[in-house]
Design an enzyme around this catalytic site. Structure first.
Site, PDB file in Angstrom:
ATOM      1  N   THR A  96      44.583 -17.128   0.808  1.00 32.22           N
ATOM      2  CA  THR A  96      45.851 -16.459   0.514  1.00 32.22           C
ATOM      3  C   THR A  96      45.692 -15.413  -0.583  1.00 32.22           C
ATOM      4  O   THR A  96      46.227 -14.307  -0.476  1.00 32.22           O
ATOM      5  CB  THR A  96      46.912 -17.486   0.094  1.00 32.22           C
ATOM      6  N   ASP A 394      44.221 -27.253   1.578  1.00 32.11           N
ATOM      7  CA  ASP A 394      43.422 -26.076   1.930  1.00 32.11           C
ATOM      8  C   ASP A 394      42.108 -26.487   2.582  1.00 32.11           C
ATOM      9  O   ASP A 394      41.689 -25.915   3.594  1.00 32.11           O
ATOM     10  CB  ASP A 394      43.141 -25.233   0.686  1.00 32.11           C
TER      11      ASP A 394
END
Length: 553
Positions: A96, A394
């Site tokens: 991100t 993640d």
């Protein structure tokens, strides 16, 4: 003279703020750059964390999507960065911050072109051509692991999980948690790999290395009534009954309307209510259930009834936990006790209720259809555990994508530099403005390795010169050179150092960042139309924009 005067034409509401032209595009680029500067220092294994306070809640994180979401950005153009960070997080779970920085750097490189009068559509066309070439080259650089042996593929997944955890709070224990993550993903159905079937439960207290993986389902002890303490807390190969049914006496009263004419008839109504609840409980017991789980409450009467017959029960079980128990044990959730039979029951090798820190947890282990797993996460402070959970999410997403895609590339900025070198070489073969724009795209890609080096306290200029020299050789050995935060030289072969990332992460980051940059470059006017206080007061609920009765003209 009056016949030559043009009448005033008012298209927008009085007080409307409009901005347009080249200055508007430059203003949007500056706003995006300001947002990117906030998360820039979080990139890489030595990235810094941000503390964000929203009311009484304090969040400590270096996850780009989390930070941008908590910042509550209001600038309309800068909100695009928040959206692409969220889409990257939803799609692949990692990268991100890289996506955000790359989009901002592309706009920064485009800013001089806009100021010099080059039309934004020419820049957009050049960027899209550069993206097409970059994606083509990315596929060519990817390493396919589909044909590797099971052990080799598992080792690759472990390395990818460790790379994802390198920049997180769990970097010092990445070997421990990468094993948990890969083991958890391996429990899932390989054809679906449903992320929701991996539960993460946070328990405050103890060391982070006290975390453990449950081969099945674990959830916190639910609210219980008196009599729960008398129930058995351990079963081997139990029959598990899953219900979406309320087992409380009051439910019979609330679901019926009865009219009586004589006071004596009230007792018969009470007796009927008791008969109904006892009938349900008796059917469950006769069916042979040893563990009863329900999404809805199980009252004090039912709790004591089950305790007297050595049956464990838990009501108000969360929907996601009940779903994972169903997947793991092979049971079927029933909305009625009619027709209840052993075929609808699930089972597991071992059920037990254990103490984890200050909490009691129900564990379902060794499930025959184990398509789910639970990571019980321990730690000191609540903020630490929450950030650790985001880090594990993640890593789980990365391993899932690697399972599906079966292609990896070297991390540490190596793939960005290699694509940058290729684009610079391509730019020499074209003429006109496209050459400069493709060169700018190539230069923007260098923001990833440069920022990693800066955040690690290294001399970024020296590191970038070394990396450009290695990649300029154009051989197989120099292709995978990236930033080394531990070595004395500052650069290393990141492929040989097992700094690996799924190709899908890089592909999605390049696409999202380029699309965001092109979207912002294509905006040449912003119109802010403030709502009138009078109009707001006039709008009745449920009918926006329509005045109430008596006020229509």
């Amino acid at each position: 003279m009056s016949q030559f005067l043009q009448p005033t034409i008012l298209l927008l509401r009085e007080g409307t703020d409009t901005s347009q032209g080249r200055a508007q595009i430059v203003s949007n680029i500056n706003a995006v750059q300001a947002v990117a500067d906030v998360v820039k220092s979080t990139l890489g294994p030595r990235g810094m964390d941000k503390m964000i306070q929203t009311g009484p809640k304090v969040t400590i994180s270096n996850d780009g999507a989390t930070i941008l979401n908590l910042l509550e950005v209001v600038h309309p153009a800068a909100r695009v960065l928040v959206d692409i960070a969220k889409s990257q997080d939803d799609e692949v779970g990692d990268g991100t911050t890289s996506t955000t920085l790359l989009a901002a750097e592309l706009l920064k490189e485009a800013k001089p072109f806009i100021e010099e009068g080059i039309h934004p559509q020419i820049v957009i066309q050049g960027y899209r051509k550069a993206l097409e070439l970059a994606l083509e080259k990315l596929e060519g650089f990817s390493i396919n692991i589909a044909k590797d042996s099971a052990q080799d593929k598992r080792d690759t997944l472990l390395k990818c999980a460790q790379t994802a955890l390198n920049s997180k709070l769990l970097a010092n224990t990445k070997h421990f948690f990468s094993e948990l993550v890969v083991s958890a993903v391996e429990k899932l159905d390989p054809n679906i790999l449903d992320r929701d079937l991996i539960g993460i439960k946070n328990v405050t207290g103890g060391s982070v290395t006290d975390s453990f993986l449950v081969d099945g389902v674990a959830f916190k002890k639910t609210f219980s009534y008196a009599g729960f303490e008398q129930q058995p807390k351990r079963f081997e190969n139990p029959k598990i009954c899953l219900l979406n049914l309320e087992l409380e006496l009051k439910s019979e009263k609330e679901n019926a309307e009865i009219r009586i004419e004589k006071p004596e008839e009230y007792q018969s109504i009470v007796d009927a209510e008791w008969a109904l609840i006892y009938e349900k409980l008796e059917i469950i017991v006769k069916a042979g259930a040893q563990i009863v789980l329900s999404k809805l409450p199980i009252g004090d009467l039912a709790t004591q009834y089950f305790a007297d017959r050595n049956i464990f029960c838990a009501g108000r079980v969360a929907q996601e936990d009940l779903l994972r128990v169903q997947k793991a044990t092979g049971g079927q959730v029933q909305t009625t006790v009619n027709g209840l039979n052993p075929e609808t029951f699930g089972t597991c090798g071992l059920f037990e209720e254990v103490q984890v820190g200050a909490e009691r947890y129900n564990l379902f282990k060794n499930c025959p259809q184990s398509r789910t797993a639970t990571i019980v996460l321990r730690g000191g402070a609540e903020q630490f555990i929450q950030e650790a959970e985001r880090s594990l999410n993640d890593a789980i997403m990365i391993v899932r994508r690697c399972f599906k895609a079966n292609k990896i590339v070297a991390g540490g900025g190596a793939i960005e530099l290699e694509i940058s070198r290729f684009l610079r070489h391509y730019a020499r073969s074209v003429t006109g403005k496209t050459q400069y724009i493709v060169n700018s795209y190539a230069k923007a890609l260098e923001v990833i390795p440069r920022t990693i080096a800066e955040n690690a306290g290294l001399n970024s200029i020296e590191i970038m010169n070394k990396l450009r020299q290695k990649h300029a050789q154009g051989d197989e050995e120099g292709r995978w050179y990236g930033v080394d935060i531990n070595g004395a030289s500052g650069v290393c072969d990141t492929h040989s150092s097992f700094v690996w990332e799924p190709t899908l992460v890089k592909r999605n980051a390049l696409c999202s960042a380029t699309e965001a940059a092109c979207a912002i470059l294509s905006i040449d006017e912003t119109v802010k139309n403030p709502k009138s206080d009078q109009d707001t007061k006039m709008k009745p609920k449920g009918q926006p924009g329509r005045p109430p009765m008596g006020m229509r003209r």
